[in-house]
Write a protein that holds these residues in place. Structure first.
Motif, PDB file in Angstrom:
ATOM      1  N   THR A 192      18.723   7.699 -77.167  1.00  0.00           N
ATOM      2  CA  THR A 192      18.194   6.341 -77.554  1.00  0.00           C
ATOM      3  C   THR A 192      17.672   6.381 -78.861  1.00  0.00           C
ATOM      4  OG1 THR A 192      16.028   7.594 -76.724  1.00  0.00           O
ATOM      5  CG2 THR A 192      17.065   6.246 -75.027  1.00  0.00           C
ATOM      6  N   GLU A 193      17.360   5.322 -79.206  1.00  0.00           N
ATOM      7  CA  GLU A 193      16.874   4.869 -80.691  1.00  0.00           C
ATOM      8  C   GLU A 193      16.041   5.922 -81.242  1.00  0.00           C
ATOM      9  OE1 GLU A 193      17.949   2.759 -82.471  1.00  0.00           O
ATOM     10  OE2 GLU A 193      19.233   1.405 -80.944  1.00  0.00           O
ATOM     11  N   ASP A 194      15.077   6.359 -80.580  1.00  0.00           N
ATOM     12  CA  ASP A 194      13.969   7.651 -81.169  1.00  0.00           C
ATOM     13  C   ASP A 194      14.857   9.002 -81.055  1.00  0.00           C
ATOM     14  OD1 ASP A 194      14.148   8.074 -78.293  1.00  0.00           O
ATOM     15  OD2 ASP A 194      12.288   7.772 -78.025  1.00  0.00           O
ATOM     16  N   GLU A 195      16.121   8.911 -80.904  1.00  0.00           N
ATOM     17  CA  GLU A 195      16.907  10.145 -81.022  1.00  0.00           C
ATOM     18  C   GLU A 195      16.473  11.251 -79.871  1.00  0.00           C
ATOM     19  OE1 GLU A 195      16.633  11.444 -84.966  1.00  0.00           O
ATOM     20  OE2 GLU A 195      17.253   9.678 -85.833  1.00  0.00           O
ATOM     21  N   GLY A 247      27.026   3.691 -79.770  1.00  0.00           N
ATOM     22  CA  GLY A 247      25.830   3.881 -80.479  1.00  0.00           C
ATOM     23  C   GLY A 247      25.346   5.091 -80.260  1.00  0.00           C
ATOM     24  N   ALA A 248      25.432   5.724 -79.077  1.00  0.00           N
ATOM     25  CA  ALA A 248      24.563   6.998 -78.675  1.00  0.00           C
ATOM     26  C   ALA A 248      25.256   8.263 -79.554  1.00  0.00           C
ATOM     27  CB  ALA A 248      24.955   7.119 -77.118  1.00  0.00           C
ATOM     28  N   ASP A 288      22.274  11.201 -86.295  1.00  0.00           N
ATOM     29  CA  ASP A 288      21.206  11.120 -87.182  1.00  0.00           C
ATOM     30  C   ASP A 288      20.001  12.194 -86.501  1.00  0.00           C
ATOM     31  OD1 ASP A 288      22.099   9.026 -88.034  1.00  0.00           O
ATOM     32  OD2 ASP A 288      21.051   7.272 -87.024  1.00  0.00           O
ATOM     33  N   GLY A 289      20.002  12.609 -85.323  1.00  0.00           N
ATOM     34  CA  GLY A 289      19.290  13.592 -84.979  1.00  0.00           C
ATOM     35  C   GLY A 289      19.725  14.778 -85.163  1.00  0.00           C
ATOM     36  N   THR A 316      32.180   6.403 -87.816  1.00  0.00           N
ATOM     37  CA  THR A 316      30.817   5.913 -87.173  1.00  0.00           C
ATOM     38  C   THR A 316      30.913   4.557 -86.734  1.00  0.00           C
ATOM     39  OG1 THR A 316      29.776   7.714 -88.600  1.00  0.00           O
ATOM     40  CG2 THR A 316      28.233   6.155 -87.230  1.00  0.00           C
ATOM     41  N   ARG A 362      23.416   8.074 -82.942  1.00  0.00           N
ATOM     42  CA  ARG A 362      22.144   8.292 -83.047  1.00  0.00           C
ATOM     43  C   ARG A 362      22.021   9.663 -82.829  1.00  0.00           C
ATOM     44  NH1 ARG A 362      22.089   3.192 -80.059  1.00  0.00           N
ATOM     45  NH2 ARG A 362      22.354   4.257 -77.991  1.00  0.00           N
TER      46      ARG A 362
END
Length: 217
Positions: free
Chosen positions: A50-53, A195-196, A202-203, A190, A199
Motif C-alpha cells: 500500500t501507499e504507506d509501504e 504500482g505495488a 521505495d520501501g 518503473t 511502492r
C-alpha cells in the motif's frame, strides 16, 4: 517464469563465482532476497504493497497457494500476522532464514554445491561452487540482455532491475552494463510496472539505506 525465480535469480546475480560467495554484505543480500520474494508474490497476486509501504495479503492469498519453501515462508508470515508491517520490518524478520532457504534450494536443484576446504592453519572454509553453469549464469545474462534491448523486458526482468537499482547495487551488472545505464533503464521500467512494485521499491530502498548505515558503523 517459475515460482521463486526472482529470488533465486537475485541470489545468482549477486554470486561472486571466483570467491565462492555472494558479492554483497549478508544484510544487503538478505534485503534483496526479501524484496525479490515479496515482488514475486506481488506479481503472482498473493500480496500487495500500500501507499504507506506496508505489505498486505490479498483475498486470493493462502498458505497452501505455493509449494516453494521460500515463498511459503514469506506468504505464511504475512498471512498470519494480525496487522500489516512495512517492507523494512519484513527484511529484518525474514532476511536470515530466507537467505538460507534460497541457498539450500539452489544446492538441492544442483545449480550450486557447497565445497569445504582447509586453510593453511587447518581451518575449514566453505564456498559455493557452480555445478550447472547455464542455470547459474542465466539470470545475469538475461538481465544484461534486457538492459541492452529494453523492448525485450519481461515483468520479472523489469522487477529485478528495479530492485537492483533500489538497493544501489548496479555494480553487479558491471562491466558490461554501467551504473548510469542500469539506473536509467530501471527508471523507465518503473513507469510500466504495477504500482505495488513501485511502492515495494521505495520501501526496499529505505531498508537498504538503513542497512548501509548499520554496516558502515
Amino acid at each position: 517464469m517459475e515460482q521463486g525465480a526472482l529470488t533465486t535469480g537475485f541470489f545468482l546475480i549477486a554470486l561472486d563465482e571466483p570467491a565462492g560467495r555472494p558479492a554483497l554484505h549478508p544484510e544487503l543480500l538478505a534485503c534483496g532476497l526479501v524484496g525479490a520474494q515479496l515482488a514475486d508474490l506481488v506479481v503472482a497476486g498473493a500480496l500487495t504493497v500500500t501507499e504507506d509501504e506496508r505489505v498486505h495479503a490479498t483475498r486470493s492469498a493462502a498458505p497452501q497457494a505455493t509449494t516453494d519453501e521460500a515463498a511459503a515462508l514469506v506468504l505464511d508470515s504475512v498471512v498470519h500476522e494480525p496487522r500489516a508491517h512495512p517492507v523494512r520490518a519484513w527484511v529484518d524478520a525474514l532476511g536470515a532464514p530466507l537467505t538460507e532457504l534460497v541457498q539450500i534450494d539452489l544446492v538441492r536443484r544442483g545449480v550450486l554445491a557447497v565445497e569445504e576446504r582447509r586453510g593453511l592453519l587447518g581451518r575449514r572454509h566453505t564456498r559455493l561452487a557452480v555445478t550447472d553453469p547455464p542455470a547459474a549464469h542465466a539470470p545475469e545474462t538475461t538481465l544484461r540482455s534486457m538492459v541492452r534491448h529494453p523492448s525485450t523486458f519481461t515483468l520479472h526482468g523489469a522487477s529485478t532491475l528495479v530492485l537492483v537499482a533500489a538497493l544501489g547495487v548496479e555494480q553487479l551488472l558491471e562491466p558490461e552494463i554501467d551504473r548510469a545505464t542500469a539506473r536509467d533503464r530501471a527508471g523507465q521500467a518503473t513507469a510500466h510496472l504495477p504500482g505495488a512494485i513501485a511502492r515495494l521499491r521505495d520501501g526496499l530502498a529505505a531498508a537498504a539505506t538503513a542497512v548501509g548505515v548499520a554496516v558502515r558503523r
